[in-house]
Design a protein around this motif. Structure first.
Motif, mmCIF file in Angstrom:
data_model
loop_
_atom_site.group_PDB
_atom_site.id
_atom_site.type_symbol
_atom_site.label_atom_id
_atom_site.label_comp_id
_atom_site.label_asym_id
_atom_site.label_seq_id
_atom_site.Cartn_x
_atom_site.Cartn_y
_atom_site.Cartn_z
ATOM 1 N N ILE A 1 0.847 -1.179 0.000
ATOM 2 C CA ILE A 1 0.000 0.000 0.000
ATOM 3 C C ILE A 1 0.886 1.233 0.000
ATOM 4 O O ILE A 1 1.851 1.309 0.729
ATOM 5 C CB ILE A 1 -0.905 -0.013 1.232
ATOM 6 C CG1 ILE A 1 -1.892 -1.150 1.091
ATOM 7 C CG2 ILE A 1 -1.566 1.327 1.429
ATOM 8 C CD1 ILE A 1 -3.300 -0.789 0.976
ATOM 9 N N GLY B 1 -0.804 2.455 -4.642
ATOM 10 C CA GLY B 1 -1.957 1.841 -3.996
ATOM 11 C C GLY B 1 -1.892 0.329 -3.971
ATOM 12 O O GLY B 1 -0.822 -0.251 -3.856
ATOM 13 N N CYS B 2 -3.060 -0.295 -4.093
ATOM 14 C CA CYS B 2 -3.155 -1.729 -3.837
ATOM 15 C C CYS B 2 -2.988 -2.546 -5.118
ATOM 16 O O CYS B 2 -2.867 -2.002 -6.208
ATOM 17 C CB CYS B 2 -4.486 -2.050 -3.186
ATOM 18 S SG CYS B 2 -5.893 -1.711 -4.271
ATOM 19 N N ASN C 1 -4.984 -1.826 -8.210
ATOM 20 C CA ASN C 1 -4.447 -0.804 -9.094
ATOM 21 C C ASN C 1 -3.350 -1.370 -9.990
ATOM 22 O O ASN C 1 -3.251 -0.998 -11.159
ATOM 23 C CB ASN C 1 -3.901 0.379 -8.280
ATOM 24 C CG ASN C 1 -4.882 1.533 -8.237
ATOM 25 O OD1 ASN C 1 -6.045 1.372 -8.592
ATOM 26 N ND2 ASN C 1 -4.417 2.684 -7.805
ATOM 27 N N THR D 1 -3.664 6.173 -9.341
ATOM 28 C CA THR D 1 -3.522 6.681 -7.970
ATOM 29 C C THR D 1 -4.392 5.993 -6.923
ATOM 30 O O THR D 1 -5.367 5.305 -7.248
ATOM 31 C CB THR D 1 -3.907 8.177 -7.955
ATOM 32 O OG1 THR D 1 -5.293 8.265 -8.338
ATOM 33 C CG2 THR D 1 -3.055 8.980 -8.914
ATOM 34 N N CYS D 2 -4.061 6.267 -5.667
ATOM 35 C CA CYS D 2 -4.759 5.709 -4.501
ATOM 36 C C CYS D 2 -5.257 6.866 -3.638
ATOM 37 O O CYS D 2 -4.607 7.906 -3.548
ATOM 38 C CB CYS D 2 -3.774 4.864 -3.715
ATOM 39 S SG CYS D 2 -4.396 4.229 -2.149
ATOM 40 N N ALA D 3 -6.401 6.667 -2.987
ATOM 41 C CA ALA D 3 -6.968 7.738 -2.159
ATOM 42 C C ALA D 3 -7.225 7.269 -0.729
ATOM 43 O O ALA D 3 -7.905 7.950 0.035
ATOM 44 C CB ALA D 3 -8.285 8.199 -2.785
ATOM 45 N N ILE D 4 -6.651 6.118 -0.370
ATOM 46 C CA ILE D 4 -7.087 5.462 0.862
ATOM 47 C C ILE D 4 -6.770 6.282 2.110
ATOM 48 O O ILE D 4 -7.548 6.322 3.044
ATOM 49 C CB ILE D 4 -6.491 4.026 0.948
ATOM 50 C CG1 ILE D 4 -7.290 3.167 1.910
ATOM 51 C CG2 ILE D 4 -5.017 4.015 1.327
ATOM 52 C CD1 ILE D 4 -8.484 2.534 1.329
ATOM 53 N N CYS E 1 -8.281 5.835 -8.011
ATOM 54 C CA CYS E 1 -9.202 6.200 -6.934
ATOM 55 C C CYS E 1 -9.168 7.687 -6.601
ATOM 56 O O CYS E 1 -10.185 8.285 -6.251
ATOM 57 C CB CYS E 1 -8.896 5.365 -5.703
ATOM 58 S SG CYS E 1 -9.342 3.630 -5.972
ATOM 59 N N VAL F 1 -12.831 5.061 1.816
ATOM 60 C CA VAL F 1 -13.262 5.715 0.569
ATOM 61 C C VAL F 1 -13.575 4.728 -0.557
ATOM 62 O O VAL F 1 -14.164 5.117 -1.568
ATOM 63 C CB VAL F 1 -12.180 6.690 0.014
ATOM 64 C CG1 VAL F 1 -11.978 7.880 0.923
ATOM 65 C CG2 VAL F 1 -10.857 5.977 -0.244
ATOM 66 N N VAL F 2 -13.160 3.479 -0.407
ATOM 67 C CA VAL F 2 -13.247 2.549 -1.544
ATOM 68 C C VAL F 2 -14.661 2.401 -2.132
ATOM 69 O O VAL F 2 -14.817 2.426 -3.352
ATOM 70 C CB VAL F 2 -12.635 1.176 -1.166
ATOM 71 C CG1 VAL F 2 -12.885 0.138 -2.258
ATOM 72 C CG2 VAL F 2 -11.134 1.331 -0.933
ATOM 73 N N THR G 1 -14.928 5.308 -4.399
ATOM 74 C CA THR G 1 -13.998 5.433 -5.532
ATOM 75 C C THR G 1 -14.110 4.260 -6.495
ATOM 76 O O THR G 1 -13.696 4.361 -7.639
ATOM 77 C CB THR G 1 -12.532 5.532 -5.055
ATOM 78 O OG1 THR G 1 -12.195 4.326 -4.371
ATOM 79 C CG2 THR G 1 -12.323 6.716 -4.142
ATOM 80 N N ARG G 2 -14.653 3.152 -6.010
ATOM 81 C CA ARG G 2 -14.701 1.947 -6.853
ATOM 82 C C ARG G 2 -16.125 1.500 -7.151
ATOM 83 O O ARG G 2 -16.331 0.575 -7.949
ATOM 84 C CB ARG G 2 -13.951 0.814 -6.153
ATOM 85 C CG ARG G 2 -12.469 1.100 -6.044
ATOM 86 C CD ARG G 2 -11.739 0.174 -6.955
ATOM 87 N NE ARG G 2 -10.390 0.610 -7.200
ATOM 88 C CZ ARG G 2 -9.650 0.157 -8.204
ATOM 89 N NH1 ARG G 2 -10.141 -0.737 -9.025
ATOM 90 N NH2 ARG G 2 -8.441 0.581 -8.381
ATOM 91 N N GLN H 1 -11.650 -6.280 -3.742
ATOM 92 C CA GLN H 1 -11.651 -5.637 -2.434
ATOM 93 C C GLN H 1 -12.264 -6.543 -1.384
ATOM 94 O O GLN H 1 -11.965 -6.428 -0.202
ATOM 95 C CB GLN H 1 -12.387 -4.302 -2.471
ATOM 96 C CG GLN H 1 -11.561 -3.176 -3.059
ATOM 97 C CD GLN H 1 -10.268 -2.950 -2.287
ATOM 98 O OE1 GLN H 1 -10.065 -3.509 -1.216
ATOM 99 N NE2 GLN H 1 -9.407 -2.134 -2.838
HETATM 100 FE FE1 F3S Z 1 -6.725 0.408 -3.781
HETATM 101 FE FE2 F3S Z 1 -6.132 2.775 -2.816
HETATM 102 FE FE3 F3S Z 1 -8.150 2.502 -4.427
HETATM 103 S S1 F3S Z 1 -6.059 0.883 -1.717
HETATM 104 S S2 F3S Z 1 -8.904 0.457 -4.184
HETATM 105 S S3 F3S Z 1 -5.995 2.119 -4.911
HETATM 106 S S4 F3S Z 1 -8.093 3.811 -2.656
#
Ligand code: F3S
Ligand code: SAH
Ligand code: SF4
Length: 469
Positions: free
Chosen positions: A5, A40-41, A44, A76-79, A111, A191-192, A195-196, A227
């Motif tokens: 992450i 991110g994860c 992604n 990108t990631c928004a977690i 995200c 936020v998932v 965002t997803r 997820q």
């Molecule tokens: Fe993964 Fe980050 Fe989106 S953990 S699902 S890339 S908010």
């Protein structure tokens, strides 16, 4: 999760790649080059391969650095807040490239694109913004950007699974396969779901066909991604995640099968029994607990109690005594007291995880928890997080020390980073194992083989051993 992450996973496609998604009328990329950087994860990481698949189909060629590219994409990631901060910093750093090449197209995907939407277009440098369910639009938006028009596509879908897109994969022996997208759980901190979007699953046939193709291409390991993989449901056949796992294990007997990430509420007996039944399903489970306090779990809307979690753990270990377990933990969620925190430490001592991903709570706008406030002071949050990290390190070190003398079947991945005379691989239980390599000409194994290794020493993160015949 094996989720690194917040760490960029650099997705570099082999080139020239076969363009399985090409349709002659659509080839607009004209050999243009694209560089995609992934944060991110694993979802992604897998999505970046899908985006490259879409772009390959339109004649783009992938390159391994931003300065060689006509199109630079950040997935990108928004977690947590720091995940987004990293992207803002990266965008600033890319500014010099744009100054040197005004034709450069810069895109923000993923995200953070979904969360911030048009706000990202306010940055002069950003040409396109594309959310996780709109990756098919990337080539058209890039074309428009080349004519000077900024573009955005952030609609979420109830059906998009990209199951007809052939991802451009970069790893030699290990592949990601997304089997479901979205999340309906709505944990209050997360936020998932925003965002997803909503949960949707691919059907069993499409997943199994992809796995067979990967096996034919020489892949030796696959990680089924979602997820909440264990809330997978094939609406056509009615199959659940355990059915999909069994069908996968049967279809690709020479491949190791992993999955991530699972939710305690959906960890059924059937799933546990299916894992135990198949030798090629890895005995490793990532099962995020988040907190050891029922009061906090309820505020988080995690939908299980600590007692339920322990009961599932006991069932898992009764059926698979040598299973490895990992988890996610959040320190300092709203209203968390010292007593709640102690309960988290107690839960860690009770379960004894092999590994954990541990985070300080980061309030996210528009989530339910955002309105609950962020009332644990930063210094207390940090101290609690540090106690969690320290405890986990000592438990991991103890568990790994007990591995000394044991045998593991290790899937060989190649040279270790630190020392060319050593190679690395991974055990069935997802641990990195380092072993001496006796040289290309004398070694009777190659990358992708499974060899037997006896563990001789360990640290909290790594096992070291020697090959046995
Ligand atoms: Fe993964 Fe980050 Fe989106 S953990 S699902 S890339 S908010
Ligand atoms: N679907 C997975 C989690 C995906 S996000 C699951 O439910 O298990 C990965 C991890 O990030 C979560 O398990 C959680 O521990 C952490 N996380 C999510 N939102 C967070 C936040 N607002 N602050 C801190 N950590 C967070
Ligand atoms: Fe987020 Fe909870 Fe869904 Fe995991 S299950 S992605 S933590 S809302």
């Amino acid at each position: 999760m094996s989720t690194t992450i917040d760490l960029p996973i650099l997705a570099e496609a082999p080139s020239p790649a076969p363009f399985p998604n090409t349709s002659p009328t659509e080839a607009t990329g004209d050999g243009r080059t694209v560089y995609i950087e992934t944060y991110g994860c694993q979802m992604n990481a897998s999505d970046s391969e899908i985006v490259l698949g879409v772009l390959d189909g339109r004649g783009y060629r992938s390159v391994d650095s931003a300065d060689k590219a006509d199109v630079v994409l950040l997935n990108t990631c928004a977690i947590r807040d720091n995940a987004e901060r990293k992207i803002h910093e990266r965008l600033s750093a890319l500014q010099h490239l744009k100054k040197g090449n005004s034709d450069l197209v810069v895109g923000v995907l993923g995200c953070m694109a979904e969360r911030l939407r048009a706000k990202l277009l306010e940055k002069e440098l950003v040409d396109i913004v594309v959310g996780p369910d709109e990756y098919r639009t990337v080539p058209d938006l890039v074309d428009k950007a080349l004519h000077g028009d900024k573009g955005i596509a952030v609609k979420l879908s109830r059906v998009e699974t990209y199951d007809d897109i052939t991802p451009v994969r970069t790893e030699g022996i290990s592949a990601w396969v997304s089997i479901m997208r979205g999340c309906d759980k709505f944990c209050t901190f997360c936020v998932v779901p925003f965002t997803r979007g909503r949960e949707r699953s691919r059907n069993v046939t499409s997943v199994v066909d992809e796995l067979k193709a990967l096996q034919d291409q020489g892949f030796r390991e696959v990680t089924l991604l979602g997820q909440n993989v264990n809330s997978y449901r094939d609406d056509v056949s009615g199959a659940d995640f355990a059915d999909l796992l069994a069908a996968s294990a049967r279809a690709v007997p020479t491949m190791r099968i992993r999955y991530t990430t699972s939710h305690p509420q959906d960890m059924s007996d059937k799933l546990i029994d299916t894992m135990a039944e198949w030798h090629n399903i890895c005995k490793y489970i990532h099962l995020p607990i988040q907190s050891g306090s029922n009061r906090i779990l309820e505020l988080m809307n995690r939908t299980y109690t600590v007692e339920h979690y322990f009961e599932r753990m006991d069932r898992i270990r009764a059926v698979m005594p040598h299973v490895a377990m990992s988890t996610d933990i959040i320190a300092g969620f709203c209203t968390e007291t010292e007593d709640d925190h102690q309960r988290t430490l107690d839960a860690m001592r009770r379960v004894r995880y092999d590994g954990a991903y541990m985070f300080a709570y980061s309030p996210r706008e528009n989530t339910k928890a955002w309105k609950m406030g962020d009332d644990v002071a930063d210094d207390i949050k940090s101290r609690r997080l540090q106690e969690i990290i320290d405890l986990q390190h000592s438990i991991s070190a103890e568990i790994n020390a007990a591995e000394v003398g044991r045998l593991h079947d290790v899937l060989v991945e190649g040279p270790s980073k630190r020392n060319g005379a050593e190679w690395k691989g991974r055990s069935d239980t997802n641990k990195t194992v380092i072993f001496p390599h006796i040289g290309e000409t004398t070694a009777d194994y190659v990358v992708g083989d499974t060899i037997r290794v006896r563990i001789t020493r360990s640290t909290s993160a790594t096992l070291f051993g020697e090959r046995v015949e």
